[in-house]
Design a protein around this motif. Structure first.
Motif, PDB file in Angstrom:
ATOM      1  N   LEU A  97      -0.459  28.911 105.598  1.00 46.77           N
ATOM      2  CA  LEU A  97      -0.371  29.447 104.236  1.00 46.77           C
ATOM      3  C   LEU A  97       0.797  30.411 104.088  1.00 46.77           C
ATOM      4  CD1 LEU A  97      -4.127  30.014 103.323  1.00 46.77           C
ATOM      5  CD2 LEU A  97      -2.559  28.327 102.341  1.00 46.77           C
ATOM      6  N   THR A  98       1.014  31.248 105.092  1.00 48.33           N
ATOM      7  CA  THR A  98       2.146  32.179 105.055  1.00 48.33           C
ATOM      8  C   THR A  98       3.459  31.408 105.005  1.00 48.33           C
ATOM      9  OG1 THR A  98       0.929  33.917 106.214  1.00 48.33           O
ATOM     10  CG2 THR A  98       3.336  34.024 106.306  1.00 48.33           C
ATOM     11  N   ALA A  99       3.599  30.419 105.883  1.00 54.22           N
ATOM     12  CA  ALA A  99       4.830  29.620 105.922  1.00 54.22           C
ATOM     13  C   ALA A  99       5.028  28.870 104.601  1.00 54.22           C
ATOM     14  CB  ALA A  99       4.778  28.639 107.088  1.00 54.22           C
ATOM     15  N   TYR A 100       3.965  28.283 104.084  1.00 51.61           N
ATOM     16  CA  TYR A 100       4.062  27.545 102.831  1.00 51.61           C
ATOM     17  C   TYR A 100       4.558  28.459 101.707  1.00 51.61           C
ATOM     18  CZ  TYR A 100       2.741  25.115  98.569  1.00 51.61           C
ATOM     19  OH  TYR A 100       2.761  24.542  97.323  1.00 51.61           O
ATOM     20  N   TYR A 101       3.953  29.616 101.581  1.00 51.48           N
ATOM     21  CA  TYR A 101       4.341  30.553 100.528  1.00 51.48           C
ATOM     22  C   TYR A 101       5.792  31.000 100.705  1.00 51.48           C
ATOM     23  CZ  TYR A 101       4.812  34.686  97.706  1.00 51.48           C
ATOM     24  OH  TYR A 101       5.283  35.602  96.795  1.00 51.48           O
ATOM     25  N   MET A 102       6.153  31.365 101.933  1.00 51.61           N
ATOM     26  CA  MET A 102       7.508  31.860 102.176  1.00 51.61           C
ATOM     27  C   MET A 102       8.550  30.777 101.906  1.00 51.61           C
ATOM     28  SD  MET A 102       6.956  34.300 105.499  1.00 51.61           S
ATOM     29  CE  MET A 102       8.645  34.928 105.478  1.00 51.61           C
ATOM     30  N   GLN A 103       8.276  29.553 102.325  1.00 48.64           N
ATOM     31  CA  GLN A 103       9.208  28.462 102.078  1.00 48.64           C
ATOM     32  C   GLN A 103       9.330  28.168 100.588  1.00 48.64           C
ATOM     33  OE1 GLN A 103       7.297  25.749 104.785  1.00 48.64           O
ATOM     34  NE2 GLN A 103       8.817  26.096 106.389  1.00 48.64           N
ATOM     35  N   LYS A 104       8.197  28.208  99.889  1.00 48.03           N
ATOM     36  CA  LYS A 104       8.189  27.986  98.439  1.00 48.03           C
ATOM     37  C   LYS A 104       9.040  29.032  97.726  1.00 48.03           C
ATOM     38  CE  LYS A 104       4.926  27.898  94.567  1.00 48.03           C
ATOM     39  NZ  LYS A 104       5.241  29.182  93.965  1.00 48.03           N
ATOM     40  N   GLU A 105       9.023  30.262  98.228  1.00 48.38           N
ATOM     41  CA  GLU A 105       9.788  31.354  97.631  1.00 48.38           C
ATOM     42  C   GLU A 105      11.237  31.407  98.118  1.00 48.38           C
ATOM     43  OE1 GLU A 105       8.776  33.615  95.197  1.00 48.38           O
ATOM     44  OE2 GLU A 105       7.134  32.160  95.025  1.00 48.38           O
ATOM     45  N   GLY A 106      11.604  30.494  99.017  1.00 42.59           N
ATOM     46  CA  GLY A 106      12.986  30.423  99.472  1.00 42.59           C
ATOM     47  C   GLY A 106      13.335  31.303 100.657  1.00 42.59           C
ATOM     48  N   PHE A 107      12.333  31.839 101.345  1.00 38.33           N
ATOM     49  CA  PHE A 107      12.592  32.666 102.523  1.00 38.33           C
ATOM     50  C   PHE A 107      12.935  31.790 103.723  1.00 38.33           C
ATOM     51  CE2 PHE A 107       9.554  35.447 100.173  1.00 38.33           C
ATOM     52  CZ  PHE A 107      10.426  36.507  99.959  1.00 38.33           C
ATOM     53  N   LYS A 108      13.848  32.254 104.551  1.00 36.97           N
ATOM     54  CA  LYS A 108      14.192  31.550 105.787  1.00 36.97           C
ATOM     55  C   LYS A 108      13.277  32.069 106.897  1.00 36.97           C
ATOM     56  CE  LYS A 108      18.119  30.300 108.687  1.00 36.97           C
ATOM     57  NZ  LYS A 108      17.590  30.336 109.969  1.00 36.97           N
ATOM     58  N   ILE A 109      12.610  31.147 107.579  1.00 38.58           N
ATOM     59  CA  ILE A 109      11.708  31.511 108.685  1.00 38.58           C
ATOM     60  C   ILE A 109      12.315  30.959 109.973  1.00 38.58           C
ATOM     61  CG2 ILE A 109       9.366  31.375 109.582  1.00 38.58           C
ATOM     62  CD1 ILE A 109       8.510  30.559 106.685  1.00 38.58           C
ATOM     63  N   ASN A 110      12.617  31.853 110.900  1.00 39.52           N
ATOM     64  CA  ASN A 110      13.271  31.462 112.151  1.00 39.52           C
ATOM     65  C   ASN A 110      12.298  31.036 113.242  1.00 39.52           C
ATOM     66  OD1 ASN A 110      15.814  31.938 111.120  1.00 39.52           O
ATOM     67  ND2 ASN A 110      15.856  34.050 111.807  1.00 39.52           N
ATOM     68  N   GLY A 111      11.037  31.381 113.115  1.00 38.69           N
ATOM     69  CA  GLY A 111      10.090  30.995 114.151  1.00 38.69           C
ATOM     70  C   GLY A 111       8.770  31.725 114.020  1.00 38.69           C
ATOM     71  N   ILE A 112       7.912  31.451 114.987  1.00 37.22           N
ATOM     72  CA  ILE A 112       6.570  32.035 115.045  1.00 37.22           C
ATOM     73  C   ILE A 112       6.387  32.682 116.412  1.00 37.22           C
ATOM     74  CG2 ILE A 112       4.073  31.547 114.946  1.00 37.22           C
ATOM     75  CD1 ILE A 112       4.863  28.906 113.420  1.00 37.22           C
ATOM     76  N   ILE A 113       5.757  33.848 116.421  1.00 32.59           N
ATOM     77  CA  ILE A 113       5.368  34.511 117.665  1.00 32.59           C
ATOM     78  C   ILE A 113       3.856  34.695 117.628  1.00 32.59           C
ATOM     79  CG2 ILE A 113       5.478  36.642 119.021  1.00 32.59           C
ATOM     80  CD1 ILE A 113       8.360  36.982 118.031  1.00 32.59           C
ATOM     81  N   PHE A 114       3.191  34.307 118.710  1.00 32.85           N
ATOM     82  CA  PHE A 114       1.749  34.503 118.823  1.00 32.85           C
ATOM     83  C   PHE A 114       1.457  35.707 119.698  1.00 32.85           C
ATOM     84  CE2 PHE A 114       1.605  29.894 117.819  1.00 32.85           C
ATOM     85  CZ  PHE A 114       0.797  29.991 116.700  1.00 32.85           C
ATOM     86  N   ASN A 115       0.612  36.584 119.224  1.00 30.21           N
ATOM     87  CA  ASN A 115       0.130  37.735 119.994  1.00 30.21           C
ATOM     88  C   ASN A 115      -1.232  37.429 120.596  1.00 30.21           C
ATOM     89  OD1 ASN A 115       2.211  39.609 119.710  1.00 30.21           O
ATOM     90  ND2 ASN A 115       1.437  40.323 117.743  1.00 30.21           N
ATOM     91  N   ASN A 116      -1.574  38.158 121.629  1.00 30.73           N
ATOM     92  CA  ASN A 116      -2.880  38.055 122.297  1.00 30.73           C
ATOM     93  C   ASN A 116      -3.127  36.652 122.831  1.00 30.73           C
ATOM     94  OD1 ASN A 116      -3.550  40.795 121.664  1.00 30.73           O
ATOM     95  ND2 ASN A 116      -3.948  40.115 119.585  1.00 30.73           N
ATOM     96  N   TYR A 117      -2.057  36.005 123.248  1.00 32.47           N
ATOM     97  CA  TYR A 117      -2.127  34.639 123.752  1.00 32.47           C
ATOM     98  C   TYR A 117      -2.705  34.616 125.166  1.00 32.47           C
ATOM     99  CZ  TYR A 117      -0.562  30.048 125.331  1.00 32.47           C
ATOM    100  OH  TYR A 117      -0.511  28.782 125.829  1.00 32.47           O
ATOM    101  N   GLU A 118      -3.634  33.699 125.385  1.00 33.55           N
ATOM    102  CA  GLU A 118      -4.239  33.499 126.715  1.00 33.55           C
ATOM    103  C   GLU A 118      -3.827  32.127 127.215  1.00 33.55           C
ATOM    104  OE1 GLU A 118      -8.443  33.916 126.152  1.00 33.55           O
ATOM    105  OE2 GLU A 118      -8.238  35.971 125.404  1.00 33.55           O
ATOM    106  N   GLU A 119      -3.002  32.114 128.251  1.00 36.30           N
ATOM    107  CA  GLU A 119      -2.541  30.848 128.818  1.00 36.30           C
ATOM    108  C   GLU A 119      -3.733  30.022 129.294  1.00 36.30           C
ATOM    109  OE1 GLU A 119       0.621  29.412 132.219  1.00 36.30           O
ATOM    110  OE2 GLU A 119       0.700  31.457 131.463  1.00 36.30           O
ATOM    111  N   GLY A 120      -3.748  28.745 128.925  1.00 38.35           N
ATOM    112  CA  GLY A 120      -4.839  27.862 129.323  1.00 38.35           C
ATOM    113  C   GLY A 120      -6.029  27.881 128.379  1.00 38.35           C
ATOM    114  N   ASN A 121      -6.035  28.772 127.386  1.00 32.61           N
ATOM    115  CA  ASN A 121      -7.112  28.809 126.397  1.00 32.61           C
ATOM    116  C   ASN A 121      -6.886  27.633 125.444  1.00 32.61           C
ATOM    117  OD1 ASN A 121      -8.367  29.364 123.783  1.00 32.61           O
ATOM    118  ND2 ASN A 121      -8.816  31.406 124.575  1.00 32.61           N
ATOM    119  N   PHE A 122      -7.825  26.688 125.433  1.00 33.62           N
ATOM    120  CA  PHE A 122      -7.627  25.469 124.651  1.00 33.62           C
ATOM    121  C   PHE A 122      -7.451  25.747 123.171  1.00 33.62           C
ATOM    122  CE2 PHE A 122     -12.185  25.984 124.514  1.00 33.62           C
ATOM    123  CZ  PHE A 122     -12.554  25.519 123.257  1.00 33.62           C
TER     124      PHE A 122
END
Length: 162
Positions: A97-122
């Motif tokens: 939803l964030t990406a959709y809104y930002m793209q609709k408004e013409g914002f450039k999004i360079n990427g996504i960062i995930f916090n609290n990531y647990e490697e191997g967590n499905f």
């Protein structure tokens, strides 16, 4: 960071709520000219800056006596963005939803960062896959709880700044 808090952030509120509400409580409403003046001083001193949009892209900065939102600051500052999200439950919807809104408004999004990531967590691994698949935006980093490094090359990090 050696820079003082007041030189990097013209508004600091003690009340831990949205800026629009904190400014009402504390009687210090956000003014765009003050924010942009502070930004211009920082831009004159540093080659690279990162501005945190805490609260999300639709976060109101001011509501009474004229509305001002984080979107207004991002547009005025001509910023590109990185979406930062928790890796857990609800992430796919929040990021999409964030990406959709930002793209609709013409914002450039360079990427996504995930916090609290647990490697191997499905769930976390699937969230990463689904967010990239749904948004078309690359995941730049998955940051484990308590980590202080993005584990990216300096070249990749510098490419995020325009």
């Amino acid at each position: 960071i050696k820079q003082t808090l007041d030189s990097m952030c013209p508004y600091v509120y003690e009340t831990a709520v949205s800026p629009h509400l904190a400014s009402q409580i504390e009687g210090n409403p956000v003014e765009m000219n003050v924010v942009m003046s502070g930004l211009n001083k920082v831009l004159a001193e540093y080659d690279y800056i990162t501005a945190e949009g805490s609260g999300g892209i639709l976060c109101p900065l001011r509501f009474n006596d004229g509305e001002l939102n984080l979107t207004d600051f991002v547009k005025e500052g001509k910023f590109s963005s990185v979406i930062v999200a928790d890796a857990g439950l609800g992430t796919v919807n929040d990021v999409a939803l964030t990406a959709y809104y930002m793209q609709k408004e013409g914002f450039k999004i360079n990427g996504i960062i995930f916090n609290n990531y647990e490697e191997g967590n499905f769930l976390h691994d699937d969230n990463l896959f689904m967010c990239e698949r749904i948004t078309g935006i690359p995941v730049l980093a998955c940051v484990k709880r308590g980590a202080v490094d993005l584990n990216n090359s300096i070249e990749r990090l510098l490419s995020l700044y325009e």
